[in-house]
Design a protein around this motif. Structure first.
Motif, short mmCIF file in Angstrom:
data_model
loop_
_atom_site.label_atom_id
_atom_site.label_comp_id
_atom_site.label_asym_id
_atom_site.label_seq_id
_atom_site.Cartn_x
_atom_site.Cartn_y
_atom_site.Cartn_z
N LYS A 31 105.64 -59.51 -24.04
CA LYS A 31 106.29 -59.75 -25.46
C LYS A 31 107.46 -60.40 -25.43
O LYS A 31 107.76 -61.46 -25.94
CB LYS A 31 106.55 -58.53 -26.24
CG LYS A 31 107.00 -58.44 -27.78
CD LYS A 31 107.04 -57.31 -28.16
CE LYS A 31 107.59 -57.67 -29.52
NZ LYS A 31 108.13 -56.29 -30.50
N THR A 32 108.36 -60.01 -24.44
CA THR A 32 109.71 -60.76 -24.11
C THR A 32 109.39 -62.15 -23.70
O THR A 32 110.05 -63.15 -24.03
CB THR A 32 110.43 -60.01 -22.99
OG1 THR A 32 110.43 -58.54 -23.23
CG2 THR A 32 111.76 -60.46 -22.75
N LEU A 33 108.69 -62.29 -22.89
CA LEU A 33 108.21 -63.58 -22.15
C LEU A 33 107.58 -64.55 -23.21
O LEU A 33 108.10 -65.90 -23.30
CB LEU A 33 107.23 -63.70 -20.98
CG LEU A 33 107.84 -63.08 -19.77
CD1 LEU A 33 106.72 -63.03 -18.60
CD2 LEU A 33 108.96 -63.90 -19.18
N SER A 34 106.71 -64.11 -24.14
CA SER A 34 106.41 -65.09 -25.20
C SER A 34 107.46 -65.21 -26.42
O SER A 34 107.57 -66.35 -27.04
CB SER A 34 105.24 -64.25 -25.85
OG SER A 34 105.60 -63.13 -26.77
N GLU A 35 108.35 -64.31 -26.37
CA GLU A 35 109.51 -64.64 -27.44
C GLU A 35 110.54 -65.58 -26.94
O GLU A 35 110.87 -66.52 -27.60
CB GLU A 35 110.26 -63.27 -27.88
CG GLU A 35 109.49 -62.14 -28.57
CD GLU A 35 110.19 -61.18 -28.69
OE1 GLU A 35 111.28 -60.68 -27.93
OE2 GLU A 35 109.76 -60.05 -29.33
#
Length: 173
Positions: free
Chosen positions: A166-170
């Motif tokens: 999730k952090t990487l996608s954000e």
């Protein structure tokens, strides 16, 4: 006792020896009727069968048995009682507990799943023997432990992985 009666007793004892893999020989001589009755009650509660036997008849039954009793027939002197149990340590526990209040029974010897133990000093060793069910339970517990660790790691790690993704996608967005 007639010859036929002795022969029947030997046959019965031989059958009992064949049917049981946990056999204890004990000395209960000198116990009064009340104490002997208490011992029989304790054995009954622990699913232990107790019988007083004649040494010569038991010796002949051991000889005619298919089992190898090693030097166990040598302890057949004086008063002998025989104890049968489903569990290897059942009679040992009864003897040890009963001896807290009385001097006897004394362990003469035991035949546990092919192993032979001779002498009263073996009582503590016999008490600590685990039954087949206890050993199987221990093995199952040991086998389940690594699987539980993997499952819990995947569950807790799953949240971490999702959080990282999730952090990487954000960041990319």
């Amino acid at each position: 006792m007639t010859r036929e009666e002795k022969s029947k007793v030997i046959d019965d004892l031989t059958a009992q020896l064949a049917d049981n893999s946990n056999i204890y020989l004990a000395d209960i001589s000198g116990l009064d009727a009340g104490t002997t009755s208490n011992l029989r009650r304790a054995c009954y509660k622990a699913n232990v069968s107790l019988a007083v036997v004649k040494n010569t008849l038991l010796s002949k039954a051991m000889e005619s048995s298919d089992k190898d009793f090693g030097n166990l027939p040598e302890v057949l002197k004086g008063n002998t009682s025989i104890m049968f149990s489903e569990t290897g340590n059942g009679p040992a526990k009864v003897i040890k507990e009963f001896r807290k209040k009385a001097e006897k029974p004394l362990l003469k010897g035991a035949f546990i799943e092919e192993a032979i133990f001779v002498g009263d000093e073996m009582l503590d060793t016999l008490v600590s023997i685990k039954s087949k069910e206890e050993v199987i339970g221990d093995i199952i517990g040991l086998l389940q432990s690594p699987a539980k660790n993997v499952v819990s790691a995947l569950k807790s790690g799953g949240g971490k992985i999702a959080g990282i993704l999730k952090t990487l996608s954000e960041k990319e967005g």
